[in-house]
Scaffold this active site. Structure first.
Site, PDB file in Angstrom:
ATOM      1  N   HIS A  86     111.471 -43.356  49.521  1.00  0.00           N
ATOM      2  CA  HIS A  86     112.167 -43.913  48.363  1.00  0.00           C
ATOM      3  C   HIS A  86     113.521 -44.490  48.763  1.00  0.00           C
ATOM      4  O   HIS A  86     114.004 -44.263  49.857  1.00  0.00           O
ATOM      5  CB  HIS A  86     112.312 -42.894  47.231  1.00  0.00           C
ATOM      6  CG  HIS A  86     113.169 -41.712  47.553  1.00  0.00           C
ATOM      7  ND1 HIS A  86     112.735 -40.650  48.307  1.00  0.00           N
ATOM      8  CD2 HIS A  86     114.454 -41.419  47.217  1.00  0.00           C
ATOM      9  CE1 HIS A  86     113.701 -39.750  48.414  1.00  0.00           C
ATOM     10  NE2 HIS A  86     114.768 -40.197  47.771  1.00  0.00           N
ATOM     11  N   HIS A  97     117.575 -45.244  47.288  1.00  0.00           N
ATOM     12  CA  HIS A  97     118.652 -45.009  46.319  1.00  0.00           C
ATOM     13  C   HIS A  97     119.641 -46.156  46.455  1.00  0.00           C
ATOM     14  O   HIS A  97     120.118 -46.434  47.564  1.00  0.00           O
ATOM     15  CB  HIS A  97     119.408 -43.707  46.626  1.00  0.00           C
ATOM     16  CG  HIS A  97     118.662 -42.473  46.280  1.00  0.00           C
ATOM     17  ND1 HIS A  97     118.733 -41.886  45.030  1.00  0.00           N
ATOM     18  CD2 HIS A  97     117.827 -41.708  47.014  1.00  0.00           C
ATOM     19  CE1 HIS A  97     117.973 -40.805  45.032  1.00  0.00           C
ATOM     20  NE2 HIS A  97     117.415 -40.676  46.210  1.00  0.00           N
ATOM     21  N   TYR A 146     136.156 -40.220  21.774  1.00  0.00           N
ATOM     22  CA  TYR A 146     137.046 -41.387  21.734  1.00  0.00           C
ATOM     23  C   TYR A 146     136.636 -42.330  20.600  1.00  0.00           C
ATOM     24  O   TYR A 146     137.461 -42.775  19.809  1.00  0.00           O
ATOM     25  CB  TYR A 146     137.002 -42.120  23.076  1.00  0.00           C
ATOM     26  CG  TYR A 146     137.726 -43.436  23.076  1.00  0.00           C
ATOM     27  CD1 TYR A 146     139.116 -43.488  23.184  1.00  0.00           C
ATOM     28  CD2 TYR A 146     137.031 -44.634  22.963  1.00  0.00           C
ATOM     29  CE1 TYR A 146     139.785 -44.693  23.174  1.00  0.00           C
ATOM     30  CE2 TYR A 146     137.688 -45.843  22.959  1.00  0.00           C
ATOM     31  CZ  TYR A 146     139.073 -45.879  23.065  1.00  0.00           C
ATOM     32  OH  TYR A 146     139.729 -47.080  23.056  1.00  0.00           O
ATOM     33  N   GLN A 151     138.712 -43.260  16.751  1.00  0.00           N
ATOM     34  CA  GLN A 151     139.310 -44.585  16.610  1.00  0.00           C
ATOM     35  C   GLN A 151     139.833 -44.840  15.204  1.00  0.00           C
ATOM     36  O   GLN A 151     140.844 -45.481  15.014  1.00  0.00           O
ATOM     37  CB  GLN A 151     138.328 -45.677  17.004  1.00  0.00           C
ATOM     38  CG  GLN A 151     138.101 -45.760  18.494  1.00  0.00           C
ATOM     39  CD  GLN A 151     139.414 -45.950  19.241  1.00  0.00           C
ATOM     40  OE1 GLN A 151     140.079 -46.962  19.116  1.00  0.00           O
ATOM     41  NE2 GLN A 151     139.782 -44.936  20.021  1.00  0.00           N
TER      42      GLN A 151
END
Length: 133
Positions: free
Chosen positions: A63, A65, A126, A130
């Site tokens: 594989h 990455h 966050y 707001q």
């Protein structure tokens, strides 16, 4: 380039870093020796052509990455499709033994996840706060 670098392109400012993993067909352990060396070169060239900086690239026998930054207007799907398509075509052309063993080099699927500096909980908080600002 770090995962936190902010980039811009015409009308978009972004910080999109992705962790992508994909495997050879039947998870065969073919990413060794010359295949490994040439594969890494092809991936680096393809990403450079698309102005998609590689943060990290690691290959294993079965594989790959790839940690890469990608313009959201281009899209990670198009980048991965291009990298897998080009690498399959070139590797099978250049290494005939690979072509005879595997009519298709890669599986159709892959894993992708976004990588960011903040956790989902921090971003959610966050956004929720707001209205209070």
């Amino acid at each position: 380039m770090g995962t936190g670098e902010i980039r811009s392109h015409i009308n978009v400012v972004y910080r999109c870093t992705y962790h992508v993993v994909w495997c050879p067909k039947y998870r065969r352990k073919v990413i060794v020796g010359d295949v490994d060396t040439r594969l890494q070169q092809i991936i680096r060239e393809a990403c450079a052509e698309r102005d998609a900086p590689i943060v990290e690239l690691e290959t294993m026998p079965d594989h790959v990455h790839l940690l890469v930054s990608c313009d959201p207007q281009y899209g990670i799907h198009r980048l991965v499709k291009g990298v897998k398509g080009r690498s399959s075509r070139l590797l099978r052309q250049e290494l005939p033994s690979l072509k005879s063993r595997m009519p298709m080099l890669w599986t159709n699927s892959y894993f992708v996840a976004t990588v960011g500096g903040a956790t989902l909980e921090v971003i959610k908080e966050y956004v929720e706060n707001q209205r209070n600002v």
